[in-house]
Design a protein around this motif. Structure first.
Motif, PDB file in Angstrom:
ATOM      1  N   ALA A 189       0.833  -1.209   0.000  1.00 45.56           N
ATOM      2  CA  ALA A 189       0.000   0.000   0.000  1.00 45.56           C
ATOM      3  C   ALA A 189       0.862   1.252   0.000  1.00 45.56           C
ATOM      4  O   ALA A 189       0.690   2.135  -0.841  1.00 45.56           O
ATOM      5  CB  ALA A 189      -0.947  -0.006   1.195  1.00 45.56           C
ATOM      6  N   GLY A 190       1.766   1.372   0.943  1.00 47.34           N
ATOM      7  CA  GLY A 190       2.696   2.494   0.983  1.00 47.34           C
ATOM      8  C   GLY A 190       2.039   3.820   1.316  1.00 47.34           C
ATOM      9  O   GLY A 190       0.829   3.924   1.533  1.00 47.34           O
ATOM     10  N   THR A 191       2.868   4.848   1.322  1.00 47.21           N
ATOM     11  CA  THR A 191       2.397   6.173   1.719  1.00 47.21           C
ATOM     12  C   THR A 191       1.391   6.750   0.721  1.00 47.21           C
ATOM     13  O   THR A 191       0.549   7.556   1.101  1.00 47.21           O
ATOM     14  CB  THR A 191       3.571   7.150   1.868  1.00 47.21           C
ATOM     15  N   ARG A 192       1.463   6.321  -0.530  1.00 46.23           N
ATOM     16  CA  ARG A 192       0.511   6.854  -1.513  1.00 46.23           C
ATOM     17  C   ARG A 192      -0.915   6.460  -1.156  1.00 46.23           C
ATOM     18  O   ARG A 192      -1.834   7.286  -1.220  1.00 46.23           O
ATOM     19  CB  ARG A 192       0.858   6.360  -2.914  1.00 46.23           C
ATOM     20  N   MET A 193      -1.116   5.200  -0.773  1.00 45.34           N
ATOM     21  CA  MET A 193      -2.467   4.776  -0.413  1.00 45.34           C
ATOM     22  C   MET A 193      -2.909   5.378   0.913  1.00 45.34           C
ATOM     23  O   MET A 193      -4.100   5.606   1.114  1.00 45.34           O
ATOM     24  CB  MET A 193      -2.565   3.256  -0.386  1.00 45.34           C
ATOM     25  N   VAL A 194      -1.974   5.656   1.809  1.00 43.41           N
ATOM     26  CA  VAL A 194      -2.343   6.385   3.031  1.00 43.41           C
ATOM     27  C   VAL A 194      -3.002   7.700   2.632  1.00 43.41           C
ATOM     28  O   VAL A 194      -4.060   8.074   3.151  1.00 43.41           O
ATOM     29  CB  VAL A 194      -1.102   6.649   3.910  1.00 43.41           C
ATOM     30  N   ARG A 195      -2.398   8.387   1.688  1.00 46.59           N
ATOM     31  CA  ARG A 195      -2.913   9.685   1.239  1.00 46.59           C
ATOM     32  C   ARG A 195      -4.239   9.530   0.485  1.00 46.59           C
ATOM     33  O   ARG A 195      -5.204  10.259   0.739  1.00 46.59           O
ATOM     34  CB  ARG A 195      -1.866  10.352   0.342  1.00 46.59           C
TER      35      ARG A 195
END
Length: 199
Positions: free
Chosen positions: A96-102
């Motif tokens: 998922a990474g930080t992009r999906m957090v955003r």
């Protein structure tokens, strides 16, 4: 509102091969990456885990490395609520990474699977969107959800479906705790509450 996942009836199995460790059998847990008999017995004794971060704390306490925990999460996971999930929870979703957090946060409140398909597939394509769906959910409306939607809650069978419908209209969490707690106890009632909302 619906629990997200490729299958309309997931029970313990979320999508293709992804298990919910809160309701998976001892045999199924034993077949997961890095699970020893001792870890499986300890996991069974500790559950339910109310979040994947709780599960992660447990696995780290069992001396799994972050890489080993990620191997486990490719096969079993505690769903993240798309509308309330924390950065820490989302970051535990493999890939998922930080992009999906955003992106997960940007489109809150999530209301439907179609919305998730539309918004997330813009960034990663439909195949990856479908993979991510296995790890997340949108709370189900206790008073309006159809039977097949309610049955997507992991571990919820026909008996509990009947109880969910019998007490409609639901008005408060306290009512849910009282009525459902009579059948499954406080821990399981709390686990089930994660997946629902009263509107």
């Amino acid at each position: 509102m619906v629990l997200l996942g490729p299958s309309p009836s997931i029970n313990a199995q979320v999508g293709k091969g992804l298990l919910d460790p809160n309701v998976a059998t001892e045999k199924d847990l034993a077949g997961l990456p890095h699970m020893t008999p001792a870890i499986v017995k300890a996991l069974l004794a500790e559950r339910p885990f109310m979040s994947v971060t709780d599960l992660n704390t447990f696995l780290v306490g069992q001396k799994l490395t972050p890489e080993q925990a990620t191997d486990f999460y490719r096969k079993a996971f505690v769903h993240v609520n798309l509308n309330t999930g924390t950065r820490e929870e989302i970051m535990l979703i493999p890939g998922a990474g930080t992009r999906m957090v955003r992106e997960f946060a940007e489109y809150r409140p999530w209301k439907a699977w179609a919305q998730f398909d539309k918004e997330i597939s813009k960034y990663v394509g439909q195949a990856e969107t479908d993979r991510l769906k296995q790890y997340v959910f949108i709370p189900i409306d206790l008073n309006a959800a159809a039977d097949d939607v309610i049955l997507t809650i992991p571990g919820l069978g026909a008996r509990m479906l009947g109880e969910f419908k019998e007490y409609r209209p639901w008005k408060t969490k306290a009512q849910f705790d009282k009525e459902i707690g009579k059948y499954v106890g406080a821990n399981e009632t709390a686990r089930l509450w994660r997946y629902v909302v009263i509107q």
